[in-house]
Design a protein around this motif. Structure first.
Motif, PDB file in Angstrom:
ATOM      1  N   ARG A   1      -7.027  -6.944  15.624  1.00 17.66           N
ATOM      2  CA  ARG A   1      -5.739  -6.514  15.888  1.00 17.66           C
ATOM      3  C   ARG A   1      -5.090  -6.791  14.693  1.00 17.66           C
ATOM      4  N   SER A   2      -5.315  -7.652  13.529  1.00 18.56           N
ATOM      5  CA  SER A   2      -4.302  -8.167  12.617  1.00 18.56           C
ATOM      6  C   SER A   2      -4.989  -8.508  11.281  1.00 18.56           C
ATOM      7  N   TRP A   3      -4.500  -7.782  10.371  1.00 18.62           N
ATOM      8  CA  TRP A   3      -5.126  -7.800   8.996  1.00 18.62           C
ATOM      9  C   TRP A   3      -4.065  -8.550   7.918  1.00 18.62           C
ATOM     10  N   ASN A   4      -4.255  -9.559   7.511  1.00 15.41           N
ATOM     11  CA  ASN A   4      -3.276 -10.299   6.715  1.00 15.41           C
ATOM     12  C   ASN A   4      -3.926 -10.030   5.287  1.00 15.41           C
ATOM     13  N   PHE A   5      -3.262  -9.641   4.302  1.00 18.59           N
ATOM     14  CA  PHE A   5      -3.816  -9.570   2.673  1.00 18.59           C
ATOM     15  C   PHE A   5      -2.915  -9.574   1.574  1.00 18.59           C
ATOM     16  N   THR A   6      -3.177  -9.984   0.529  1.00 15.38           N
ATOM     17  CA  THR A   6      -2.298  -9.808  -0.550  1.00 15.38           C
ATOM     18  C   THR A   6      -2.854  -8.478  -1.237  1.00 15.38           C
ATOM     19  N   VAL A   7      -1.963  -8.189  -2.133  1.00 17.07           N
ATOM     20  CA  VAL A   7      -2.301  -6.799  -2.970  1.00 17.07           C
ATOM     21  C   VAL A   7      -1.554  -6.984  -4.246  1.00 17.07           C
ATOM     22  N   ARG A   8      -2.109  -6.554  -5.433  1.00 16.74           N
ATOM     23  CA  ARG A   8      -1.417  -6.441  -6.866  1.00 16.74           C
ATOM     24  C   ARG A   8      -0.722  -5.234  -6.528  1.00 16.74           C
ATOM     25  N   SER A   9       0.647  -5.246  -7.345  1.00 16.31           N
ATOM     26  CA  SER A   9       1.641  -4.395  -7.290  1.00 16.31           C
ATOM     27  C   SER A   9       1.246  -2.893  -7.556  1.00 16.31           C
ATOM     28  N   GLU A  10       0.379  -2.747  -8.637  1.00 19.07           N
ATOM     29  CA  GLU A  10      -0.293  -1.478  -8.741  1.00 19.07           C
ATOM     30  C   GLU A  10      -1.085  -0.948  -7.785  1.00 19.07           C
ATOM     31  N   ASP A  11      -1.593  -1.549  -6.730  1.00 20.93           N
ATOM     32  CA  ASP A  11      -2.442  -1.229  -5.815  1.00 20.93           C
ATOM     33  C   ASP A  11      -1.833  -0.918  -4.342  1.00 20.93           C
ATOM     34  N   VAL A  12      -0.564  -0.925  -4.318  1.00 16.80           N
ATOM     35  CA  VAL A  12       0.178  -1.061  -3.127  1.00 16.80           C
ATOM     36  C   VAL A  12      -0.132   0.497  -2.562  1.00 16.80           C
ATOM     37  N   LYS A  13      -0.043   1.524  -2.973  1.00 15.73           N
ATOM     38  CA  LYS A  13      -0.315   2.924  -2.489  1.00 15.73           C
ATOM     39  C   LYS A  13      -1.809   2.861  -2.002  1.00 15.73           C
ATOM     40  N   ASN A  14      -2.847   2.401  -2.695  1.00 14.78           N
ATOM     41  CA  ASN A  14      -4.001   2.490  -2.068  1.00 14.78           C
ATOM     42  C   ASN A  14      -4.369   1.531  -1.114  1.00 14.78           C
ATOM     43  N   SER A  15      -3.244   0.575  -1.100  1.00 14.17           N
ATOM     44  CA  SER A  15      -3.461  -0.476   0.237  1.00 14.17           C
ATOM     45  C   SER A  15      -2.909   0.018   1.452  1.00 14.17           C
ATOM     46  N   VAL A  16      -1.905   0.872   1.177  1.00 12.39           N
ATOM     47  CA  VAL A  16      -1.245   1.942   2.549  1.00 12.39           C
ATOM     48  C   VAL A  16      -2.374   2.588   3.055  1.00 12.39           C
ATOM     49  N   ARG A  17      -3.156   3.335   2.232  1.00 10.33           N
ATOM     50  CA  ARG A  17      -4.101   4.214   2.707  1.00 10.33           C
ATOM     51  C   ARG A  17      -5.200   3.455   3.407  1.00 10.33           C
ATOM     52  N   CYS A  18      -5.775   2.251   2.935  1.00  4.01           N
ATOM     53  CA  CYS A  18      -6.686   1.250   3.626  1.00  4.01           C
ATOM     54  C   CYS A  18      -6.082   1.034   5.051  1.00  4.01           C
ATOM     55  N   VAL A  19      -4.691   0.530   5.092  1.00  3.25           N
ATOM     56  CA  VAL A  19      -4.311   0.242   6.423  1.00  3.25           C
ATOM     57  C   VAL A  19      -4.461   1.341   7.289  1.00  3.25           C
ATOM     58  N   LEU A  20      -4.047   2.598   7.169  1.00  8.11           N
ATOM     59  CA  LEU A  20      -4.089   3.652   8.048  1.00  8.11           C
ATOM     60  C   LEU A  20      -5.651   3.943   8.474  1.00  8.11           C
ATOM     61  N   LEU A  21      -6.698   4.066   7.252  1.00  8.92           N
ATOM     62  CA  LEU A  21      -7.942   4.215   7.421  1.00  8.92           C
ATOM     63  C   LEU A  21      -8.556   3.195   8.487  1.00  8.92           C
ATOM     64  N   LEU A  22      -8.120   1.836   8.264  1.00 10.82           N
ATOM     65  CA  LEU A  22      -8.846   0.905   9.252  1.00 10.82           C
ATOM     66  C   LEU A  22      -8.195   1.164  10.630  1.00 10.82           C
ATOM     67  N   ALA A  23      -6.776   1.606  10.758  1.00 10.97           N
ATOM     68  CA  ALA A  23      -6.463   1.653  12.038  1.00 10.97           C
ATOM     69  C   ALA A  23      -6.920   2.749  12.750  1.00 10.97           C
ATOM     70  N   LEU A  24      -7.526   3.997  12.074  1.00  3.90           N
ATOM     71  CA  LEU A  24      -8.262   4.965  12.789  1.00  3.90           C
ATOM     72  C   LEU A  24      -9.562   4.483  13.085  1.00  3.90           C
ATOM     73  N   VAL A  25     -10.140   3.447  12.467  1.00  2.30           N
ATOM     74  CA  VAL A  25     -11.424   3.010  13.065  1.00  2.30           C
ATOM     75  C   VAL A  25     -11.310   1.894  14.064  1.00  2.30           C
ATOM     76  N   CYS A  26     -10.361   1.237  14.218  1.00  2.00           N
ATOM     77  CA  CYS A  26     -10.229   0.147  14.984  1.00  2.00           C
ATOM     78  C   CYS A  26      -9.097   0.330  16.163  1.00  2.00           C
ATOM     79  N   PRO A  27      -9.251   0.518  17.100  1.00  2.00           N
ATOM     80  CA  PRO A  27      -8.368   1.246  18.274  1.00  2.00           C
ATOM     81  C   PRO A  27      -7.070   0.196  18.453  1.00  2.00           C
ATOM     82  N   ASN A  28      -7.251  -1.124  18.477  1.00  2.00           N
ATOM     83  CA  ASN A  28      -6.472  -1.950  18.862  1.00  2.00           C
ATOM     84  C   ASN A  28      -5.694  -2.791  17.661  1.00  2.00           C
ATOM     85  N   PHE A  29      -5.971  -2.180  16.501  1.00  2.00           N
ATOM     86  CA  PHE A  29      -5.432  -2.746  15.310  1.00  2.00           C
ATOM     87  C   PHE A  29      -3.893  -2.227  15.149  1.00  2.00           C
ATOM     88  N   ASN A  30      -3.032  -3.096  15.218  1.00  2.00           N
ATOM     89  CA  ASN A  30      -1.816  -2.893  15.183  1.00  2.00           C
ATOM     90  C   ASN A  30      -0.736  -3.660  14.374  1.00  2.00           C
TER      91      ASN A  30
END
Length: 239
Positions: free
Chosen positions: A147-176
């Motif tokens: 349900r929960s993912w807590n991570f740190t990210v470098r400023s230049e990787d923010v857009k890629n991290s957004v994409r990761c969040v969305l893709l992970l949400a598509l895999v894990c039905p209760n990730f919120n």
């Protein structure tokens, strides 16, 4: 991490067994330095020892010097310790595929904390805009308790991290919920809204807009709340 002599005593003396500490709830292990003498033949051997300290402990923090590539070799070991519910992995650069593999290996995992995160290499023959369909077809559903993912990210990787969040949400039905630090949260939310509206993610828009996000102060706001404020004319997407 204890010195090699202490490790040898713990390892050979079997100090930590499934029944030796039945009330142990939390294990935190420090850095395993490459410069120190190593009594383990392989990374798998080492990680199995680390995880075996309190076999049935549900909450673990592991700070390690393994690289992302090396981590791939130890992921199967986690599948031998399926009681883990909360896991913190520090000093490891994990990508999307590492996290999905962890979620699949740990059926009770609900909360994951990582120090750095990137999407990682795309599978051969899969275009960037095809990743959402690919992860759904090959990995979903997984981690029904995740349900929960807590991570740190470098400023230049923010857009890629957004994409990761969305893709992970598509895999894990209760990730919120994703807690992302340290970043410009307005920028993160702007990228999030923009990406959810693309052709790739639009079929899943209603699901993805229910995701919650926080930052260093653990403040939680949903995408919908921010969009409503913006449409109401409040200007900046401030927190």
């Amino acid at each position: 991490m204890p010195n090699p002599g202490t490790l040898r005593i713990l390892r050979e003396g079997k100090v930590f067994t499934p029944v030796s500490h039945p009330k142990l709830q939390y294990v935190s292990l420090g850095l395993h330095l490459d410069s120190e003498p190593n009594i383990f033949e392989t990374d798998v051997d080492y990680m199995r020892f680390v995880l075996n300290i309190g076999v049935n402990v549900p909450v673990r923090t592991i700070t390690d010097s393994l690289t992302g590539a090396d981590f791939q070799s130890v992921i199967p070991v986690f599948g031998e310790y399926t009681c883990i519910q909360v896991l913190t992995l520090e000093a490891l650069r994990l990508n999307l595929w590492d996290v999905i593999a962890l979620v699949k290996a740990l059926p009770l995992l609900s909360d994951l904390h990582t120090s750095y995160y990137v999407i990682g290499p795309r599978p051969d023959g899969v275009a960037e805009h095809e990743l959402s369909a690919y992860v759904i077809a090959n990995y979903a559903p997984a981690g029904k308790r995740f349900r929960s993912w807590n991570f740190t990210v470098r400023s230049e990787d923010v857009k890629n991290s957004v994409r990761c969040v969305l893709l992970l949400a598509l895999v894990c039905p209760n990730f919120n919920y994703a807690a992302v630090t340290p970043i410009d949260r307005d920028l993160f939310m702007a990228y999030m809204s923009e990406m959810i509206s693309t052709e790739e993610f639009r079929p899943h828009e209603s699901r993805l807009r229910r995701l919650l996000f926080g930052g260093a102060k653990n403040e939680i706001r949903s995408v919908d709340t921010l969009l409503e404020a913006k449409e109401a004319g409040f200007g900046s997407w401030g927190w």
